[in-house]
Write a protein that holds these residues in place. Structure first.
Motif, short mmCIF file in Angstrom:
data_model
loop_
_atom_site.label_atom_id
_atom_site.label_comp_id
_atom_site.label_asym_id
_atom_site.label_seq_id
_atom_site.Cartn_x
_atom_site.Cartn_y
_atom_site.Cartn_z
N GLY A 1 10.01 12.74 15.48
CA GLY A 1 10.41 11.38 15.74
C GLY A 1 11.28 10.87 14.62
N ASN A 2 11.89 9.53 14.55
CA ASN A 2 12.55 8.93 13.35
C ASN A 2 11.60 8.94 12.14
OD1 ASN A 2 15.00 8.09 14.63
ND2 ASN A 2 13.82 6.55 15.79
N THR A 3 10.31 8.68 12.39
CA THR A 3 9.61 8.51 11.20
C THR A 3 9.58 10.01 10.42
OG1 THR A 3 8.29 7.25 12.46
CG2 THR A 3 7.27 7.91 10.29
N TYR B 1 9.09 -1.22 4.77
CA TYR B 1 8.40 0.04 4.39
C TYR B 1 8.56 1.42 4.88
CZ TYR B 1 4.75 -0.14 8.16
OH TYR B 1 4.36 -0.20 9.48
N GLY B 2 9.16 1.18 6.37
CA GLY B 2 9.42 2.58 6.86
C GLY B 2 10.63 3.06 6.85
N ILE B 3 11.79 2.35 7.17
CA ILE B 3 13.00 2.81 7.39
C ILE B 3 13.58 3.03 5.80
CG2 ILE B 3 15.39 2.53 8.04
CD1 ILE B 3 14.08 1.24 10.94
N PRO B 4 14.20 4.19 5.31
CA PRO B 4 14.54 4.13 4.02
C PRO B 4 15.93 3.53 3.79
CG PRO B 4 14.29 6.42 5.03
CD PRO B 4 14.23 5.50 6.27
N GLU B 5 16.21 3.05 2.45
CA GLU B 5 17.22 2.64 1.95
C GLU B 5 18.49 3.14 2.54
OE1 GLU B 5 17.28 0.78 -1.81
OE2 GLU B 5 15.12 0.72 -1.91
N PHE B 6 18.45 4.70 2.57
CA PHE B 6 19.72 5.31 2.59
C PHE B 6 20.18 5.20 4.25
CE2 PHE B 6 16.38 8.63 2.91
CZ PHE B 6 16.51 9.08 4.29
N ARG B 7 19.28 4.49 5.22
CA ARG B 7 19.73 4.34 6.35
C ARG B 7 19.74 2.66 6.59
NH1 ARG B 7 17.43 5.27 11.39
NH2 ARG B 7 15.21 5.50 10.80
#
Ligand SMILES: Cc1cc2nc3c(=O)[nH]c(=O)nc-3n(C[C@H](O)[C@H](O)[C@H](O)COP(=O)(O)OP(=O)(O)OC[C@H]3O[C@@H](n4cnc5c(N)ncnc54)[C@H](O)[C@@H]3O)c2cc1C
Ligand SMILES: Cc1cc2nc3c(=O)[nH]c(=O)nc-3n(C[C@H](O)[C@H](O)[C@H](O)COP(=O)(O)OP(=O)(O)OC[C@H]3O[C@@H](n4cnc5c(N)ncnc54)[C@H](O)[C@@H]3O)c2cc1C
Ligand code: SF4
Ligand code: FES
Lengths: 283, 491
Positions: free
Chosen positions: B300-302, B191-197
């Protein structure tokens, strides 16, 4: 996968579903809800657990069609399956014996009120219930509410059934009628709950309302359901959905619930066009 | 290891570090496809030549799960890519994920010997390369499970800590069930880290591999509500529980205007886009609203993920507002760099103080105050202090707050005897045991917001501790539960 065991219409835009969900059925308490997703591309929406049957592992939901997801749900019938049902969510309603209580339901809110009313009755309260809606057709669960209340009052805005007027008119009479009403439980559209809160505040009668904030996860993870209670931020899905009506910032919630109106319109129009095409293909 | 790199160390040092092939920044800032294609076989073969094959491979001590980096590089030198990935998998069951999201620059690559004078070996890229190679060529062979054990273990939460703990216990032969509150597995990875990563097929594949070990995953199950921990023990018959429920509850700054329409927590924004696929509305039903100008608060990463997502959804101006300077940003260096390339506007040394409303209760701007760096604080970073009279308004229609998360309290509230710190984290000892017998915890729930790899390490440590605990129980010995010691500090 969560199979629909039974489906019936209570009114043209109101459906009752019995769904297999054994874990949820075992643990349901009044005031709990589920978050469900009808299909893989669907939205997660909250619906109150109106009833459950732990022995058969089923739960009961009552749904009013107002937008894409609820309309789609109403097209489903016994034998169909729902992709996801998670629950029971939310903090259960605090149930006490207050002596005498008033339970006020507006529209589909009456369905959400039913389990709470039943629990209040079982806890020994004298229960005065008021069920209201815009017109006769939208009055639901009259018989169910009648059976668990000491007295039941019906109001319709247009006077097509019961007393003509708003639930607050009836509630005012009850509070002033010397019945010793110590607490009010009100569930319905936000303007109705706000009106109830304003009324009971004048009389100092403790009032609980259930806030239908827009939710995503329902587990406290997104903060989308945040509401302001007594100046504090609360998450309706875990801290609620019920709160002390006299502390709720209703206007803020009414505004927040409008966030997606334009997109909701796109969704529903698209869905209705698809339904028309489907009907044409079938006939 | 019979292959010997013929080059002398001095020659190896002269070789330049190889870089990933990436989508053009302008193009990728409008799509959700993976930014980096990683290194191909030719680039990987060049990169491994650079490794000095140190006698004392310090890189290994920089890896939180001690992957034998030198050996896996030597496998690549021999062109045995499957050997390499299997070497990694001895220590890390999710290589395709870690190769993409680990902050290598502050771990293995930070202390790589070559990095002292030159650029370090691109260890992360190599990890990703062998994992992708194995997947593309369908070469994965599930490990053989030699024993089967009676005891059932419950894992709560399907993030990296839970999945790792589940995999390790399944390999030991336990009957493992993972309970996940959401409808999909992966936790923040979903749910957090996007598909582009982190493309979803990678995550799905890693999850399938964990199921292939015999792990049962039950979604839509919120432990604490659908069943309590005590019920899992008493009614469901689990003999041990691992809690990996993360730190999912968003915090808000507490500034005026946070209830306006158009204000999101990063969690909500990212969940709508990633989990619910709101970027494909109305094909998917979940809506998302964003304006032409979007401000994301945090460093941050978020925050990076939220601001880059806004850009991809179509924001013309995507601002990242951070109260310290670029150097202090906790995000992965690569993400900061990618964000800059994609045209994200960094508004540094700036602190939001109010969100401004239009007549319809929608966000119309964000009022900020400039900051300057003062004395160092507890974390050793210089503390930003406001510059008087520097307030100004940036016009935006969307504000996304990414200022930190805390653990979701549902389990702690419904489980007696579980020690919780003031910050809301569950207190654990060095083997991840909590104050309650048979209950172990790790990942962000114990650390309060850390990294994927640290969550995985906790899952692994807990799995061994659970194994020992169950063995001792089985032999009728009473396991002494170690006193919870000081909280682990966040990396
Ligand atoms: C705790 C709780 C219990 C509820 N119980 C019931 C119930 O028992 N029966 C019933 O018919 N309805 C119930 N609702 C309301 C129901 O969730 C919404 O009617 C439904 O989500 C609308 O979705 P839609 O796609 O059909 O309509 P949309 O066109 O998407 O929305 C119509 C309106 O519903 C509200 N809404 C939209 N999305 C959501 C969402 N994800 N979560 C909450 N509200 C939303 C918004 O105010 C919106 O303007 C409950 C809501 C809450 C929060
Ligand atoms: C947007 C974002 C980007 C990030 N980027 C990076 C990065 O690039 N590199 C990096 O190393 N780290 C990154 N991190 C941090 C990293 O993702 C976390 O440290 C890591 O995911 C923690 O793993 P976990 O297993 O502890 O929990 P989580 O990944 O948080 O998973 C917890 C799971 O438990 C479930 N759960 C919670 N409560 C219950 C319950 N009561 N019952 C059942 N299930 C429950 C949740 O739904 C969730 O699925 C990022 C974090 C975010 C938010
Ligand atoms: S420290 Fe660097 S150069 Fe030495 S073995 Fe590890 S990766 Fe190779
Ligand atoms: S619905 Fe996400 S926190 Fe309440």
């Amino acid at each position: 996968m969560y199979p629909i065991i039974h489906k019936e219409f209570l009114a043209p835009t109101l459906g009752k579903f019995i769904i297999k969900a054994p874990f949820i059925a075992r643990k349901r308490q009044p005031g709990n809800f589920v978050i469900l997703r009808v299909e893989e591309t669907g939205e997660r929406i909250p619906l109150t657990l109106v009833d459950s049957d732990p022995a058969n592992g089923t739960i009961t939901l009552i749904v009013q069609a107002i937008g894409k997801t609820t309309k789609l749900l109403l097209t489903k019938k016994a034998g169909d399956v729902l992709t996801d049902v998670a629950g029971p969510l939310g903090s259960p309603t605090p149930i006490e014996n207050h002596g005498a209580v008033a339970c006020v339901g507006g529209g589909v809110g009456t369905a959400e009120l039913l389990p709470i009313t039943r629990a209040l009755k079982q806890a020994g309260n004298v229960v005065y219930s008021i069920v209201g809606a815009r017109n006769k057709e939208l009055i639901i669960l009259e018989k169910d509410m009648y059976e668990i209340s000491d007295r039941l009052f019906v109001t319709t805005d247009d006077g097509t059934y019961g007393r003509k007027g708003f639930v607050t008119d009836q509630l005012k009479d009850l509070i002033e009628g010397g019945l010793g009403i110590k607490a009010v439980y009100a569930i319905g559209p936000l303007p109705m709950m706000k009106a109830v809160a304003n009324l009971t505040k004048n009389y100092g009668v403790h009032t609980l309302v259930s806030l239908n904030a827009i939710m995503v996860d329902g587990t406290g993870m997104c903060g989308g359901c945040r509401v302001t209670i007594d100046g504090q931020m609360k998450f309706a899905c875990v801290d609620g959905p019920e709160f002390d009506a006299h502390k709720v910032d209703f206007d803020e919630l009414i505004m927040r619930n409008r966030t997606y109106v334009d997109l909701e319109k796109i969704s529903i129009e698209r869905f209705e066009q698809e339904q028309v095409k489907l009907q044409e293909a079938l006939s | 290891m019979n292959y010997v790199n013929p080059m002398k160390p001095s020659e190896r040092m002269k070789l330049p570090r190889q870089h990933s092939i990436e989508q053009d920044a302008e193009i990728r800032s409008h799509n959700f496809k993976e930014v980096s294609y990683g290194v191909n076989e030719a680039l990987a073969m060049q990169e491994v030549q650079r490794c000095l094959e140190c006698k004392d491979p310090v890189c290994i001590s920089g890896c939180p799960v001690s992957i034998d980096i030198k050996s896996f590089i030597q496998y690549i030198l021999k062109k045995d890519f499957v050997g390499a990935v299997n070497k990694i998998r001895e220590s890390n069951y999710l290589p395709a994920i870690c190769g993409r999201v680990c902050p290598q620059e502050s771990q293995c690559e930070e202390i790589c010997t070559l990095g002292k004078k030159h650029e370090p070996v691109a260890i992360g890229k190599l990890e990703r390369f062998v994992a992708d190679y194995e997947m593309q060529h369908n070469l994965f062979v599930p490990p053989v499970i030699k024993e089967s054990r009676e005891e059932k273990v419950a894992i709560v939460g399907s993030g990296p800590s839970g999945l790792t703990c589940a995999a390790e216990l399944a390999k030991l032969g336990y009957k493992v069930t993972v309970f996940e509150a959401l409808h999909a597995v992966g936790g923040v990875l979903r749910y957090g880290i996007p598909e582009f990563r982190l493309p979803r097929n990678i995550l799905d594949m890693e999850a399938e591999r964990i199921k292939a070990l015999g792990v049962e995953i039950i979604t839509n199950f919120l432990v604490g509500r659908t069943a309590t921990i005590d019920e899992l023990f008493d009614e469901w018959g689990f003999k041990a529980v691992f809690l990996g429920t993360g730190a999912g509850t968003p915090t808000f700054m507490g500034i005026p205007g946070e209830s306006l329409s158009g204000v999101y927590s990063a969690n909500e924004f990212l969940t709508r886009v990633n989990l619910m696929k709101a970027y494909d509305f109305p094909n998917y039903d979940t809506p998302i609203k964003y304006g032409k100008a979007v401000a994301v608060i945090g460093g941050g990463n978020t925050a990076m993920d939220a601001v880059r997502t806004s850009k991809r959804l179509g924001a013309e101006k995507a601002y990242l507002i951070y109260r310290r300077s670029r150097k202090e940003m906790p995000a992965r260096e690569e993400e900061i760099h990618h964000a800059e390339e994609e045209g994200i506007e960094f508004v540094l040394l700036t602190n939001p103080i109010r969100i401004v409303s239009d007549v319809n209760n929608w966000v119309s701007g964000i009022e900020c105050q400039r900051m300057e760096l003062g004395e160092p604080d507890e974390s050793g970073r210089r503390k930003p202090v406001p510059v008087k009279g520097s307030e100004y308004i940036i016009p935006v229609q969307t504000v996304i707050e990414a200022i930190g998360q805390k653990p979701n309290p549902i389990i702690q509230q419904t489980t007696q005897g579980l020690d919780v710190s003031k910050r809301g984290t569950v207190v654990v000892n060095e083997v991840q045991a909590t104050s309650r017998e048979g209950i172990f915890a790790g990942g962000d729930l114990a650390r309060g917001g850390a990294t994927v790899i640290l969550a995985m390490r906790d899952g692994k440590t807990a799995a061994s501790a659970i194994h020992e605990y169950l063995l001792s129980k089985h032999n009728g010995k009473k396991q002494a539960i170690p006193e919870p010691f000081a909280e682990l500090t966040v990396a």
